[in-house]
Design a protein around this motif. Structure first.
Motif, PDB file in Angstrom:
ATOM      1  N   UNK A   1       0.497  -1.187  -0.206  1.00  0.00           N
ATOM      2  CA  UNK A   1       0.088   0.070   0.200  1.00  0.00           C
ATOM      3  C   UNK A   1       0.871   1.797  -0.486  1.00  0.00           C
ATOM      4  N   UNK A   2       2.043   1.160  -0.207  1.00  0.00           N
ATOM      5  CA  UNK A   2       2.631   2.271  -0.193  1.00  0.00           C
ATOM      6  C   UNK A   2       4.067   2.028  -0.975  1.00  0.00           C
ATOM      7  N   UNK A   3       4.600   3.806  -1.361  1.00  0.00           N
ATOM      8  CA  UNK A   3       5.909   3.801  -1.417  1.00  0.00           C
ATOM      9  C   UNK A   3       7.161   3.211  -1.352  1.00  0.00           C
ATOM     10  N   UNK A   4       7.217   3.088  -0.007  1.00  0.00           N
ATOM     11  CA  UNK A   4       8.625   2.270   0.824  1.00  0.00           C
ATOM     12  C   UNK A   4       9.377   1.352  -0.423  1.00  0.00           C
ATOM     13  N   UNK A   5       9.790   1.876  -0.984  1.00  0.00           N
ATOM     14  CA  UNK A   5      10.440   0.409  -1.798  1.00  0.00           C
ATOM     15  C   UNK A   5      11.294   0.184  -0.869  1.00  0.00           C
ATOM     16  N   UNK A   6      12.096   0.855   0.202  1.00  0.00           N
ATOM     17  CA  UNK A   6      13.027  -0.561   0.734  1.00  0.00           C
ATOM     18  C   UNK A   6      12.377  -1.009   2.175  1.00  0.00           C
ATOM     19  N   UNK A   7      11.259  -1.202   2.110  1.00  0.00           N
ATOM     20  CA  UNK A   7      10.116  -1.847   2.693  1.00  0.00           C
ATOM     21  C   UNK A   7       9.636  -3.674   2.165  1.00  0.00           C
ATOM     22  N   UNK A   8       9.642  -3.197   0.440  1.00  0.00           N
ATOM     23  CA  UNK A   8       8.587  -4.351   0.149  1.00  0.00           C
ATOM     24  C   UNK A   8       9.378  -5.174  -0.138  1.00  0.00           C
ATOM     25  N   UNK A   9       8.680  -6.490  -0.312  1.00  0.00           N
ATOM     26  CA  UNK A   9       9.576  -8.008  -0.191  1.00  0.00           C
ATOM     27  C   UNK A   9       9.818  -8.134   1.135  1.00  0.00           C
ATOM     28  N   UNK A  10       9.689  -7.675   1.984  1.00  0.00           N
ATOM     29  CA  UNK A  10      10.228  -8.380   3.289  1.00  0.00           C
ATOM     30  C   UNK A  10       9.907  -9.232   3.956  1.00  0.00           C
ATOM     31  N   UNK A  11      11.309 -10.405   3.864  1.00  0.00           N
ATOM     32  CA  UNK A  11      10.845 -11.606   4.019  1.00  0.00           C
ATOM     33  C   UNK A  11      10.964 -11.589   5.733  1.00  0.00           C
ATOM     34  N   UNK A  12      10.786 -10.785   6.572  1.00  0.00           N
ATOM     35  CA  UNK A  12      10.261 -11.031   7.741  1.00  0.00           C
ATOM     36  C   UNK A  12       9.085 -10.888   8.219  1.00  0.00           C
ATOM     37  N   UNK A  13       8.174 -11.258   7.277  1.00  0.00           N
ATOM     38  CA  UNK A  13       6.277 -11.463   7.051  1.00  0.00           C
ATOM     39  C   UNK A  13       6.216 -13.014   7.573  1.00  0.00           C
ATOM     40  N   UNK A  14       7.667 -13.687   6.796  1.00  0.00           N
ATOM     41  CA  UNK A  14       7.333 -14.907   7.745  1.00  0.00           C
ATOM     42  C   UNK A  14       7.703 -15.674   9.170  1.00  0.00           C
ATOM     43  N   UNK A  15       8.494 -14.424   9.424  1.00  0.00           N
ATOM     44  CA  UNK A  15       8.489 -14.464  10.796  1.00  0.00           C
ATOM     45  C   UNK A  15       7.461 -13.424  11.675  1.00  0.00           C
ATOM     46  N   UNK A  16       7.303 -12.244  11.662  1.00  0.00           N
ATOM     47  CA  UNK A  16       6.296 -12.043  12.305  1.00  0.00           C
ATOM     48  C   UNK A  16       4.936 -11.780  11.855  1.00  0.00           C
ATOM     49  N   UNK A  17       4.780 -13.186  11.283  1.00  0.00           N
ATOM     50  CA  UNK A  17       3.573 -13.922  10.621  1.00  0.00           C
ATOM     51  C   UNK A  17       2.020 -13.795  11.367  1.00  0.00           C
TER      52      UNK A  17
END
Length: 411
Positions: free
Chosen positions: A321-337
């Motif tokens: 939902x944002x233009x924060x390119x540095x936050x895209x594809x964040x693998x921490x989604x698999x840990x902070x589930x």
């Protein structure tokens, strides 16, 4: 030709023979630029969050008029319309401002920040080119620009302005060398005085922040750009190679401590905390016959699920939902589930003496732990470069312990 006619011709031709002058906002710049002095000014980190990375500006002095102009990029205003909404969406609008160094320098000194001025070896033509570039930028229709922490901040805009005046000489010399740092490494070391925000930033940065960057890219840090400029060479008016920095002067040594040269490596500390927390949860789960153990387990497991679930939703929002390119594809989604939120009712209910986990809870807790373990094994592959070892070390033991606490055979 009479003397009177000769003098008349001289008077008529004199304005054409005299050096041309242009006036912009009361500042005169000769066409040859011989009366202009250009300096890169760097300010050390401050105590406010937005001051931790330091600051760059360009100072232009006109010896003819005696005027000095300090060109500051990266200016913002909290009162700006929709500032916080735009910040959250990654669509920040920053601007360039022009100030008098006599007004600005005392402000930085009062904050205890050091000030270094580097006088630059620019040809007269390059000085005028830079002056015109900056004056174009400060026009109301050009003053604002889309801000980005790493690629469009106060230091990169100053770097680009100087590089334009030098016809790409800065980029040519800085685009290849690298000291092996990444955006994340520089961000973590500079945010060290704010450990909570540093950890949150680390969680929010995706793989974009972990690519090895050149000196050119690392110039997003004002202090690093100041250091790299020291070694640059340029051609003078005669075509000879000369240092870009003619003279460097420390105007104020400052009183704040310098940021660390390298980021902290807290992986082992995170692993120790994660293992200790996991073992503690298992011990509490095995002592469910005691009320205090049930309540402590329920409280701890519920808070972990809440924190991980909300953090996961935030990471998904930053990505989608944002233009924060540095936050895209964040693998921490698999840990902070975000799936952890589905487990919250069960963890709350576990405070009851007769609570028994359902098959759904067993499967869901196992899935959360499995996904976290999967993230650990992904680190084998170079196509997953995100440096999230801290979060793997911290959260994998905890997810594994929670899954084990509901999946072992109960009497």
């Amino acid at each position: 030709m009479s003397l009177r006619v000769f003098v008349l011709w001289i008077l008529l031709l004199f304005p054409l023979l005299a050096p041309a002058q242009t006036e912009i906002n009361g500042v005169y710049a000769s066409e040859a630029g011989k009366d202009l002095d250009v300096a890169l000014v760097t300010f050390g980190p401050g105590t406010e969050l937005w001051e931790r990375f330091g600051h760059n500006a360009i100072l232009i002095r006109d010896r003819t008029s005696g005027r000095q102009r300090l060109y500051n990029y990266g200016m913002f205003d909290f009162a700006q319309k929709d500032f916080f909404l735009n910040f959250a969406r990654g669509r920040m609008l920053y601007r360039i401002a022009v100030d008098d160094p006599a007004d600005e320098f005392p402000f930085y000194r009062s904050e205890g920040r050091w000030i270094v001025e580097q006088d630059l070896n620019l040809t007269p033509e390059q000085r005028v080119k830079l002056f015109d570039y900056l004056e174009q930028n400060i026009r109301p229709e050009n003053a604002q620009y889309r801000y980005d922490y790493f690629t469009a901040n106060c230091a990169t805009r100053v770097r680009d302005a100087l590089d334009t005046a030098l016809d790409g000489a800065i980029r040519t010399q800085l685009i290849a060398p690298s000291r092996g740092f990444t955006y994340r490494m520089d961000s973590m070391r500079l945010m060290r005085p704010e450990p909570v925000l540093m950890v949150l930033m680390d969680a929010g940065l995706g793989p974009f922040a972990d690519k090895r960057i050149s000196y050119w890219a690392e110039s997003f840090v004002p202090m690093e750009f100041m250091r790299y400029v020291r070694d640059l060479k340029v051609r003078d008016a005669a075509g000879n190679l000369v240092p870009l920095v003619a003279r460097e002067t420390t105007l104020d040594a400052g009183r704040l401590p310098e940021p660390p040269e390298y980021p902290s490596n807290w992986v082992w500390q995170a692993l120790a905390i994660g293992v200790a927390a996991g073992l503690g949860l298992l011990a509490l789960a095995r002592r469910r016959t005691r009320r205090w153990a049930r309540w402590t387990f329920a409280t701890g497991a519920s808070l972990i699920a809440l924190a991980c679930g909300i953090a996961g939703l935030v990471l998904i929002g930053l990505w989608t939902l944002t233009d924060h390119v540095a936050a895209w594809h964040n693998e921490n989604i698999l840990l902070l589930n975000p799936l952890c939120l589905l487990l919250m009712p069960a963890w709350i209910a576990s405070a009851r003496a007769r609570w028994q986990p359902s098959r759904f809870i067993k499967a869901m807790s196992f899935l959360v732990a499995f996904v976290a373990a999967f993230e650990f094994f992904l680190k084998i592959y170079p196509s997953f470069p995100q440096d999230n070892r801290f979060w793997i070390a911290l959260l994998l033991p905890i997810h594994a312990a929670l899954a084990a606490s509901v999946n072992w055979k109960r009497s």
